[in-house]
Design an enzyme around this catalytic site. Sequence first.
Site, PDB file in Angstrom:
ATOM      1  N   ASN A 126      89.367  69.074 -42.386  1.00  0.00           N
ATOM      2  CA  ASN A 126      90.105  68.067 -43.138  1.00  0.00           C
ATOM      3  C   ASN A 126      89.196  67.133 -43.926  1.00  0.00           C
ATOM      4  O   ASN A 126      89.476  65.937 -44.060  1.00  0.00           O
ATOM      5  CB  ASN A 126      91.007  67.248 -42.201  1.00  0.00           C
ATOM      6  N   ASP A 150      63.012  77.155 -36.021  1.00  0.00           N
ATOM      7  CA  ASP A 150      62.892  75.834 -35.403  1.00  0.00           C
ATOM      8  C   ASP A 150      63.176  75.970 -33.904  1.00  0.00           C
ATOM      9  O   ASP A 150      62.943  77.030 -33.338  1.00  0.00           O
ATOM     10  CB  ASP A 150      63.859  74.860 -36.087  1.00  0.00           C
ATOM     11  N   HIS A 163      66.032  69.260 -32.549  1.00  0.00           N
ATOM     12  CA  HIS A 163      65.454  69.297 -33.893  1.00  0.00           C
ATOM     13  C   HIS A 163      66.021  70.419 -34.748  1.00  0.00           C
ATOM     14  O   HIS A 163      66.360  70.218 -35.924  1.00  0.00           O
ATOM     15  CB  HIS A 163      63.932  69.431 -33.773  1.00  0.00           C
ATOM     16  N   SER A 194      61.019  66.826 -42.178  1.00  0.00           N
ATOM     17  CA  SER A 194      61.785  67.876 -41.490  1.00  0.00           C
ATOM     18  C   SER A 194      63.205  67.935 -42.028  1.00  0.00           C
ATOM     19  O   SER A 194      63.839  68.994 -42.014  1.00  0.00           O
ATOM     20  CB  SER A 194      61.844  67.591 -39.987  1.00  0.00           C
ATOM     21  N   VAL A 254      54.560  78.905 -51.121  1.00  0.00           N
ATOM     22  CA  VAL A 254      55.668  78.228 -50.448  1.00  0.00           C
ATOM     23  C   VAL A 254      56.039  76.978 -51.232  1.00  0.00           C
ATOM     24  O   VAL A 254      55.222  76.435 -51.988  1.00  0.00           O
ATOM     25  CB  VAL A 254      55.308  77.859 -48.988  1.00  0.00           C
ATOM     26  N   ALA A 276      52.371  74.276 -45.230  1.00  0.00           N
ATOM     27  CA  ALA A 276      52.563  73.679 -46.553  1.00  0.00           C
ATOM     28  C   ALA A 276      51.380  73.920 -47.475  1.00  0.00           C
ATOM     29  O   ALA A 276      51.471  73.664 -48.678  1.00  0.00           O
ATOM     30  CB  ALA A 276      52.818  72.178 -46.415  1.00  0.00           C
TER      31      ALA A 276
END
Length: 449
Positions: free
Chosen positions: A132, A78, A117, A279, A231, A226
């Site tokens: 914590n 990215d 991003h 994303s 994938v 995609a």
Amino acid sequence: MKRVAAAVASVILVAVLTGASATPVPPTSTAAPQLPAGPVAEDPTDSVRAAEYWLDQYGVREAWKTTRGAGQKIAIIDTGIGRGPTEFSGAVIGGVDVSGVGSSDGRTPVGAVDANHGSWVASLAAARGTGNGRGMIGVAPEAELLSISVGFGATTSKPFTEQIAEAMKWAVDNGATVINLSLTTNTLDWDRSWDEAFEYAFDKNVVVVVAAGNRGSGTDRVGAPATIPGVLAVGGVDPSGAASNSASTQGITIGLSAPSERLIGVSADGSLVQWNGTSGAAPIVAGIAALVRAAHPELDADNVLNRLIQTAKPAAGASTKPDKLYGYGLVDAAGAVSSSPVATVSENPLGSLTEWIRLYRRADAQPAPEPSASPVTIPPLPPVQSAPQASSPLLPSRDSVLYGSLPLGAATLAAIMIALGVTAAARRSRQARTSREPSRIINEESLPS
């Protein structure tokens, strides 16, 4: 804020951050934390943890009772993961810049518009909180991150396809077990260089998770990467589990769906924002994939993917399986990490890139044809006649005389003969008429009055 990326090489590249509104999240309370029992320390008064609705709705907290992703490496390809945020302390163990404009460790955010991003994406996958039981925590808070910075659009002159191919190989060579790509090219096809890069990841037993894209940024259907067989393409849903109208898209290659609206992200400077887009859905699934790999180390990448899609919860709006909006359903971290048996597979359930290349890149058929046992004798060709000698173009040649001058001369001679014959006949006819006409006159004058 709407994010629109610029043209890259011959395609339009869009960093998938539709509706990524930089809405500041209020600072967490300073009250004394009340730590509940469980595998992860959490402050119930912390507004940031309360905003991460996907931790409970998608079984992440339940999965943490088994594993939190220790021993896994998630490569974030990215814009780079910021150095400053406390949430990344101890999480980022390495990185590289492939854009040519970032720092060598990949930790300097690249891009004037989309610089945050990469940090937003990384925080959803494996942020570690601020201590914590407070601050943003990722899906796999004990997994390690690799920061690989790339440049979108005019950020760099280096071709984007070349950057991705280089980033994929670097991630694999540096031990990534899961690779996350929260970007799309808005085109179905991809550069040939990606064939080798993605095959390299699959051959090295790496799970590759990618974002499907967003209608809000102009992606009406899934685009590469995609569309690459093998994938895990992730679509987006709203908090109710319905397909997002703007922060998702559609396509037959979508494998799973995950939250893509009202997400939280840690910016490079440490500030928190609320944003939308697949994303963000992709790193949620990438983090869950890391949990599965940690809980089931005996599974290879193909079976990790198979377990993720087989344990997915049915989507209420799905009409088929897989569905063009939801894929195989809504990702379920608890179901995927559990010990429930899932039948194993011998190949990637999301397709074979090798087979696709063989069919569509016209690769050599396998196995290669064997040579014949004995040589084939070919008869010799007849001798070549010598070429005619060159002559002046002003002089007649044999062919011009034979096929041009002689026929033309014969035709001319015949025409002359015919003309002469016609002329002679006409002359005789006139002479005959002349010789007869005077006799009639004489006869007329000789008649009596």
